[in-house]
Enzyme design. Structure first.
Site, PDB file in Angstrom:
ATOM      1  N   TYR A  80       0.861  -1.193   0.042  1.00 44.78           N
ATOM      2  CA  TYR A  80      -0.129  -0.066  -0.069  1.00 44.78           C
ATOM      3  C   TYR A  80       0.891   1.265  -0.068  1.00 44.78           C
ATOM      4  CZ  TYR A  80      -4.182  -2.943   0.998  1.00 44.78           C
ATOM      5  OH  TYR A  80      -5.117  -3.930   1.021  1.00 44.78           O
TER       6      TYR A  80
ATOM      7  N   SER B  76     -13.947  -4.343  -0.152  1.00 42.45           N
ATOM      8  CA  SER B  76     -15.061  -3.628  -0.932  1.00 42.45           C
ATOM      9  C   SER B  76     -16.487  -3.776  -0.758  1.00 42.45           C
ATOM     10  CB  SER B  76     -14.745  -3.942  -2.409  1.00 42.45           C
ATOM     11  OG  SER B  76     -15.361  -3.208  -3.418  1.00 42.45           O
ATOM     12  N   PRO B  77     -17.000  -3.495   0.774  1.00 47.81           N
ATOM     13  CA  PRO B  77     -18.320  -3.929   0.861  1.00 47.81           C
ATOM     14  C   PRO B  77     -19.277  -2.984   0.395  1.00 47.81           C
ATOM     15  CG  PRO B  77     -17.065  -2.520   2.676  1.00 47.81           C
ATOM     16  CD  PRO B  77     -15.906  -3.093   1.565  1.00 47.81           C
ATOM     17  N   LEU B  78     -18.750  -1.848  -0.504  1.00 46.58           N
ATOM     18  CA  LEU B  78     -19.675  -0.921  -1.340  1.00 46.58           C
ATOM     19  C   LEU B  78     -19.551  -1.128  -2.718  1.00 46.58           C
ATOM     20  CD1 LEU B  78     -19.664   2.229   0.978  1.00 46.58           C
ATOM     21  CD2 LEU B  78     -21.020   0.357   1.259  1.00 46.58           C
TER      22      LEU B  78
ATOM     23  N   GLY C 140     -18.347   1.836  -4.438  1.00 43.15           N
ATOM     24  CA  GLY C 140     -19.105   2.894  -4.348  1.00 43.15           C
ATOM     25  C   GLY C 140     -20.394   2.638  -5.087  1.00 43.15           C
TER      26      GLY C 140
ATOM     27  N   LEU D 207     -22.848   0.579  -3.800  1.00 46.68           N
ATOM     28  CA  LEU D 207     -23.829   0.463  -3.113  1.00 46.68           C
ATOM     29  C   LEU D 207     -23.915   1.716  -1.844  1.00 46.68           C
ATOM     30  CD1 LEU D 207     -23.198  -3.290  -2.332  1.00 46.68           C
ATOM     31  CD2 LEU D 207     -24.813  -2.168  -3.827  1.00 46.68           C
TER      32      LEU D 207
ATOM     33  N   GLY E 185     -25.165   4.907  -2.696  1.00 46.55           N
ATOM     34  CA  GLY E 185     -25.942   5.827  -2.969  1.00 46.55           C
ATOM     35  C   GLY E 185     -25.683   6.491  -4.506  1.00 46.55           C
TER      36      GLY E 185
END
Length: 329
Positions: free
Chosen positions: A53, A215-217, A220, A222, A224
């Site tokens: 990273y 990457s739980p969304l 991006g 999920l 909104g």
């Protein structure tokens, strides 16, 4: 904050994992320190990073930022369950060079020592293999791990982006050697990407691994994204915009956002709360760029989703048991 055991271990970790991938490339050192302070203040004790990273010529920078935060004292290191990763090429001159990547015993030993130096600590709590290495024998990997555990440089070994068969292979070899085996699997998992439910999560459950979704969304998607576009807010990542144009995806996302509007729920917080209802999930990794984004993630821990809402979410984003026709992405 709520806490749970990391897989079959006695280690107690928060149900939100602080991801640090943005520290350095997108968030400067001062703001990164502020986010880590806020996370600790909110009860988040599980921090995730990786040796690569910072990326490119700055690879390792993220670990250095975490190390400078630990150096400020105040019990920061003692309160954190620290996880980092090894696999990506860390050749010192930038150009790839043999044995500076993957999972040979040489690179694992080299990787641990370099991470410890950047992090300014004497041990890593959870040392994760970032990807599978098809060329290094499994017993060589465990020989390196067992040595590092005996030296006190790492406490637990874990995997990331492993298929179910590799989790089984690694833990069967650990059992044969009398080693403790993998304790967690970090994998791509969210409402819209549920393929790990087919083999990875059953393997993790069978061998007592905690599941740590990244990457739980879904980049991006999920969080909104349609509402943000309509309001002229911050542009979503290019990949997320590209996904919106895939057949059926925009309709799925629109149905998702409209459903949550009716329930008065925030999309991002709901996506995180959904993961916390899934069997075997320890906690999703969140990668906030600001303290405000972290606050939203923390709120998801206390968010209760009704059985009716969970059913409606499943109808929009079917799991792997659904018919192939149900999938848009």
């Amino acid at each position: 904050m709520e806490y749970t055991q990391l897989g079959r271990t006695g280690l107690k970790v928060s149900r939100i994992v602080l991801g640090t991938m943005n520290f350095g490339p997108f968030t400067d050192e001062a703001d990164s320190h502020a986010i880590m302070d806020a996370a600790l203040g909110a009860g988040v004790n599980f921090f995730d990073t990786a040796n690569v990273y910072g990326w490119g010529e700055n690879k390792g920078r993220t670990e250095e930022i975490i190390g400078s935060w630990f150096a400020r004292g105040g019990g920061r290191r003692e309160k954190v369950v620290l996880a980092t990763k090894v696999y990506g090429d860390m050749s010192p001159e930038g150009e790839p060079w043999p044995n500076y990547g993957k999972l040979s015993a040489l690179n694992i030993r080299r990787g641990v020592d370099a991470s410890l130096k950047r992090l300014g600590t004497d041990h890593i709590d959870v040392y994760q293999f970032h990807h599978i290495d098809r060329l290094t024998p499994v017993d060589e990997i465990w020989q390196a791990v067992d040595t590092l555990v005996q030296q006190g440089k790492i406490l637990y070994a874990a995997s990331s982006n492993f298929p179910g068969w590799k989790i089984a292979q690694m833990n069967e070899e650990a059992r044969r050697r009398g080693s403790f085996g993998l304790v967690s699997e970090q994998c791509l998992y969210n409402l819209a990407e549920r393929r790990v439910e087919m083999e990875v999560i059953p393997a993790a459950e069978a061998y007592g691994l905690g599941v740590i979704p990244w990457s739980p969304l879904h980049g991006g998607m999920l969080g909104g994204i349609l509402k943000k576009q309509a309001e002229g807010g911050r542009r979503a990542a290019g990949r997320a915009l590209d996904r919106l144009e895939l057949p059926g995806v925009r309709a799925q996302v629109q149905a998702y956002e409209e459903l949550l509007d009716r329930h008065g729920l925030a999309p991002g917080e709901t996506a995180l709360a959904w993961l916390l209802t899934r069997p075997g999930v320890t906690g999703p990794i969140v990668g906030p760029r600001t303290v405000e984004q972290l606050d939203g993630a923390v709120r998801a821990v206390g968010l209760e989703l009704s059985g009716e809402l969970l059913g409606e979410l499943d109808a929009i984003f079917p799991g792997p048991g659904a018919s192939p026709e149900a999938f848009a992405w």
